[in-house]
Design a protein around this motif. Sequence first.
Motif, PDB file in Angstrom:
ATOM      1  N   ASP A  42      44.148  36.433  43.569  1.00  0.00           N
ATOM      2  CA  ASP A  42      43.043  36.739  42.994  1.00  0.00           C
ATOM      3  C   ASP A  42      42.821  35.849  41.764  1.00  0.00           C
ATOM      4  OD1 ASP A  42      40.578  37.525  41.703  1.00  0.00           O
ATOM      5  OD2 ASP A  42      40.771  39.491  42.497  1.00  0.00           O
ATOM      6  N   TRP A  43      42.369  34.632  41.350  1.00  0.00           N
ATOM      7  CA  TRP A  43      42.348  34.084  40.284  1.00  0.00           C
ATOM      8  C   TRP A  43      41.577  34.628  39.225  1.00  0.00           C
ATOM      9  CZ3 TRP A  43      46.415  30.915  39.640  1.00  0.00           C
ATOM     10  CH2 TRP A  43      46.936  30.357  41.000  1.00  0.00           C
ATOM     11  N   LYS A  44      40.824  35.620  39.523  1.00  0.00           N
ATOM     12  CA  LYS A  44      39.956  36.331  38.680  1.00  0.00           C
ATOM     13  C   LYS A  44      40.900  37.236  37.772  1.00  0.00           C
ATOM     14  CE  LYS A  44      35.791  36.155  41.306  1.00  0.00           C
ATOM     15  NZ  LYS A  44      35.211  36.566  42.334  1.00  0.00           N
TER      16      LYS A  44
END
Length: 173
Positions: A42-44
């Motif tokens: 989850d690159w957030k």
Amino acid sequence: KLEISDIELVRKFRNEKRISKHLIHQSYISKSEQMSWFKSIDWKISYYWMIVFDNKERGIIYINNYNSDKASIETNIFIFQEEDKGNPEFIRSLWIISFLCFKKFNFKILQSKIQVENFPALEIDKFFGFKEVNNNKELIFLECSKNDFTKNSKKIINLFFNKMSNVIIEEFE
């Protein structure tokens, strides 16, 4: 940032016994498992960066496992080559990521999980101000507060940045 084109190199080093013995998940990782892992990031709330110096990929540094209740995030570093252990570039990389976590992202705590026999990683974390908060037979859990990081930053900057700054200044004079 870690790119999909980097993951086979990461997998290659990650599967080497000298490295995997220090990891939480020590079993062999297939190409498909590595790809599944990469796609699941989850690159957030997770960041992975390739550490490159002398035009060569040397390791990965990452932050993940964000905990909003504690305003904490886990950080760690993964060094590919044995000869790179102790290289100041890794200390500088870890300091910069830690600085960003506290100053830009406003985390209150950095966390780390280390295999009990990974003495070099434990020493680096303690050098940064991490303190053991728990352990079991396999893992040591550490945390570093913003205050502890700030206290230890001066010695890190003096040892690992000022010398570099002097070299850069000499190059331009």
